[in-house]
Design a protein around this motif. Structure first.
Motif, short mmCIF file in Angstrom:
data_model
loop_
_atom_site.label_atom_id
_atom_site.label_comp_id
_atom_site.label_asym_id
_atom_site.label_seq_id
_atom_site.Cartn_x
_atom_site.Cartn_y
_atom_site.Cartn_z
N VAL A 154 0.80 -1.23 0.00
CA VAL A 154 0.00 0.00 0.00
C VAL A 154 0.84 1.28 0.00
O VAL A 154 0.29 2.37 0.04
N THR A 155 2.16 1.18 -0.05
CA THR A 155 2.95 2.41 -0.16
C THR A 155 2.83 2.93 -1.59
O THR A 155 2.77 2.15 -2.54
N ARG A 156 2.78 4.24 -1.74
CA ARG A 156 2.77 4.86 -3.08
C ARG A 156 3.86 5.92 -3.05
O ARG A 156 3.58 7.11 -2.82
N THR A 157 5.07 5.48 -3.27
CA THR A 157 6.22 6.37 -3.14
C THR A 157 6.15 7.50 -4.14
O THR A 157 5.79 7.29 -5.31
N LEU A 158 6.47 8.69 -3.68
CA LEU A 158 6.42 9.89 -4.51
C LEU A 158 7.82 10.43 -4.73
O LEU A 158 8.63 10.47 -3.80
N LEU A 159 8.11 10.85 -5.95
CA LEU A 159 9.38 11.54 -6.23
C LEU A 159 9.13 12.66 -7.22
O LEU A 159 8.69 12.42 -8.35
N LEU A 160 9.42 13.88 -6.80
CA LEU A 160 9.37 15.01 -7.72
C LEU A 160 10.75 15.15 -8.33
O LEU A 160 11.74 15.26 -7.62
N ALA A 226 14.64 7.21 -6.79
CA ALA A 226 15.49 8.40 -6.66
C ALA A 226 16.02 8.84 -8.02
O ALA A 226 16.12 8.04 -8.95
N GLU A 227 16.37 10.14 -8.10
CA GLU A 227 16.95 10.70 -9.31
C GLU A 227 18.42 11.00 -9.05
O GLU A 227 18.75 11.79 -8.14
N GLU A 228 19.28 10.37 -9.81
CA GLU A 228 20.72 10.59 -9.63
C GLU A 228 21.02 12.06 -10.00
O GLU A 228 20.63 12.50 -11.09
N PRO A 229 21.66 12.82 -9.09
CA PRO A 229 21.69 14.27 -9.29
C PRO A 229 22.57 14.77 -10.43
O PRO A 229 22.31 15.86 -10.94
N ILE A 234 17.03 7.82 -13.30
CA ILE A 234 16.10 7.38 -12.25
C ILE A 234 16.44 5.94 -11.85
O ILE A 234 16.52 5.04 -12.71
N TYR A 235 16.67 5.75 -10.56
CA TYR A 235 16.91 4.40 -10.02
C TYR A 235 15.79 4.05 -9.04
O TYR A 235 15.28 4.93 -8.34
N SER A 236 15.45 2.76 -9.00
CA SER A 236 14.47 2.31 -8.00
C SER A 236 15.00 1.05 -7.34
O SER A 236 15.85 0.34 -7.90
N VAL A 237 14.52 0.78 -6.13
CA VAL A 237 14.90 -0.47 -5.44
C VAL A 237 13.63 -1.28 -5.18
O VAL A 237 12.63 -0.76 -4.69
N GLU A 238 13.72 -2.56 -5.53
CA GLU A 238 12.55 -3.44 -5.61
C GLU A 238 12.59 -4.54 -4.57
O GLU A 238 13.61 -5.20 -4.39
N ASN A 239 11.45 -4.72 -3.91
CA ASN A 239 11.26 -5.84 -2.99
C ASN A 239 10.75 -7.02 -3.81
O ASN A 239 9.63 -6.99 -4.33
#
Ligand SMILES: *[C@@H]1O[C@H](CO)[C@@H](O)[C@H](O)[C@H]1NC(C)=O
Ligand SMILES: *[C@@H]1O[C@H](CO)[C@@H](O)[C@H](O)[C@H]1NC(C)=O
Ligand SMILES: *[C@@H]1O[C@H](CO)[C@@H](O)[C@H](O)[C@H]1NC(C)=O
Ligand SMILES: *[C@@H]1O[C@H](CO)[C@@H](O)[C@H](O)[C@H]1NC(C)=O
Ligand SMILES: *[C@@H]1O[C@H](CO)[C@@H](O)[C@H](O)[C@H]1NC(C)=O
Ligand SMILES: *[C@@H]1O[C@H](CO)[C@@H](O)[C@H](O)[C@H]1NC(C)=O
Length: 439
Positions: A154-160, A226-229, A234-239
């Motif tokens: 149920v998490t809905r991770t947000l990234l601007l 996350a966005e590599e600066p 864009i990188y994501s980590v997956e369960n």
């Protein structure tokens, strides 16, 4: 995945001074807290301190433009923490204010670059508010995105995005361990989508499954994004999945690996190939341990494999047709957040810790060295993650352990980490740049 030989126990400020580690601001850390469980192990080159306790399931955190920390307390809302800063790791909560009282909020939080619009998510929706950091108040609640309800995750991770500030990324996980709906792009299950907030007309609400741009699908539950600066990648980590068998053999203890996936840059400048691609779930998984895996063939760490290696989606199709992870981590360690340092040389990742493993794994904060927008370790590495803060005795987990969840980095580069199970926040500061496998 351990640098235990370089580690030392979390000690009080007074002891740190005795060890002459320097960067701690004197011995007057009057509000220093001590955990109720065995003191964490701090990685080489860091000092750490427990600074906040008594929260309820703190998950994602973010600093506002006035230096206050906004905390999602899952099932409660958003809490505003004014911190007193004695320098170094000597911080404490000075004042705690309920900013948003909403039991539906689960995990995600974001702020616009000007700090005046706050975003948070429930299992079903993404909301925005006008935020006044001086008055510590919100107004004008608006629903931006809806139709995300599913069971289980149920998490809905947000990234601007910082590079494309009108783009909000939203990550949605699966409704069960092996959710076949994820094979249908129209379900919206196990996807990261990018929504242009500038294009959203007043009163209009995006429908998650059918609107936005697909950044990736077949991503079981990619909680960290996350966005590599330096490059904007864009990188994501997956369960990844639990209880996995291959060809009838139980391989769940060390497989499949958790994944770090790459989705290219939002402006299409890098890796447009994998962007919008299918990353495998629920048909293909990444190998962590090759030991005891039947019909191993040429599979190595990070290779994609199918559970039965027959039928239309076999191992070779998994490896040729689906996007492989950029890095793989120990199975069941449950990465929840990823945050880059400002110059992009490290990505911090919280590993919430395992349940589907005889010997607990994870329960730690790790760092991944990056260079030129990519991890320095190759995709088949098993040593990419370096311990920064870990539990002293994994056999005591999850009961008497901290469980890393959300991360934030302040203007001085100090790293803040929530532990949801214990209701705590730690701060870490890099005190030295080490050598070898540390930094
Ligand atoms: C939050 O809202 C609930 C339900 O509306 C209410 O019972 C509770 O007192 C509120 N809590 C705070 C801290 O305002
Ligand atoms: C939480 O969600 C339920 C179900 O959609 C809704 O009825 C309720 O009003 C929501 N609560 C808040 C505080 O928005
Ligand atoms: C919600 O998403 C589903 C797909 O999961 C779709 O079938 C349905 O039409 C959507 N509902 C609305 C109100 O858009
Ligand atoms: C978002 O939409 C606005 C309005 O259509 C447009 O000007 C802008 O270029 C879009 N942003 C991106 C990154 O596509
Ligand atoms: C894997 O499946 C593909 C597509 O069905 C097929 O062409 C290929 O021969 C299979 N490979 C093996 C090794 O079975
Ligand atoms: C990146 O920042 C860290 C921390 O400030 C610093 O130690 C390191 O030298 C920087 N590296 C580069 C390549 O800029």
């Amino acid at each position: 995945m351990s640098s235990g030989c370089h580690a030392r126990r979390l000690v009080t400020i007074a002891t740190l001074s005795l060890l002459a580690l320097g960067h701690i601001a004197g011995a007057q850390c009057a509000n220093a807290l001590a955990p109720s469980y065995e003191a964490p192990v701090v990685g080489d080159g860091y000092s750490a301190q427990l600074i906040v306790a008594g929260l309820s399931k703190p998950r994602s955190i973010i600093f506002d433009t006035n230096g206050a920390l906004l905390v999602v307390e899952s099932g409660r809302g958003v809490t505003h923490l004014d911190l007193s800063d004695g320098g170094g790791t000597c911080l404490a909560a000075k004042k705690t204010t309920v900013l948003i009282n909403n039991s539906n909020l689960t995990h995600g939080i974001e702020l616009s670059q000007d700090g005046k619009t706050l975003y948070a998510s429930s299992a079903n929706e993404v909301f925005s508010w006008t935020y006044d950091p001086a008055a510590v108040s919100v107004s004008n609640q608006r629903t931006l995105i809806q139709n995300m309800t599913n069971a289980d995750h149920v998490t809905r991770t947000l990234l601007l995005s910082k590079k494309q500030p009108d783009i909000l990324l939203v990550s949605r996980g699966s409704g069960s361990n092996i959710d076949d709906l994820a094979t249908q792009q129209s379900s919206g299950i196990s996807q990261i989508r990018a929504f242009n907030l500038t294009e959203l007309a007043p009163g209009q609400i995006y429908d998650f499954p059918s609107n936005g741009k697909l950044l990736g699908w077949g991503l079981r539950n990619s909680v960290g994004v996350a966005e590599e600066p330096t490059t904007g990648g864009i990188y994501s980590v997956e369960n990844s999945a639990d209880q996995v068998h291959r060809l009838g053999t139980d391989i769940h203890e060390d497989n499949p690996g958790e994944e770090m996936n790459f989705h290219g840059a939002l402006d299409g400048s890098i890796s447009a190939d994998s962007q919008g691609g299918n990353y495998g779930y629920p048909d293909c998984f990444a190998l962590w341990s090759t030991s005891g895996v039947p019909s191993l063939g040429g599979l190595k760490v990070g290779s994609q494999f199918s559970l039965d290696n027959s039928g239309p989606i076999n191992d070779s199709v998994c490896n040729s047709e689906y996007v492989a992870p950029r890095l793989t981590f120990q199975a069941h360690t449950a990465p929840l957040d990823i945050k880059f340092t400002p110059n992009g040389t490290l990505a911090y990742i919280t590993f919430h810790g395992s349940w589907n493993r005889d010997t607990p794994a994870g329960y730690k904060l790790s760092a991944i060295p990056f260079s030129n927008g990519a991890p320095t370790a190759p995709p088949d590495s098993t040593t990419a993650a370096v311990d920064v803060l870990s539990n002293a005795d994994l056999t005591a987990c999850p009961g008497r352990c901290f469980r890393p969840a959300g991360l934030a980095i302040d203007a001085q580069g100090r790293v803040y980490m929530t532990s949801d199970s214990t209701g705590e926040i730690y701060v870490l500061q890099q005190t030295a740049v080490g050598t070898g496998t540390s930094y």
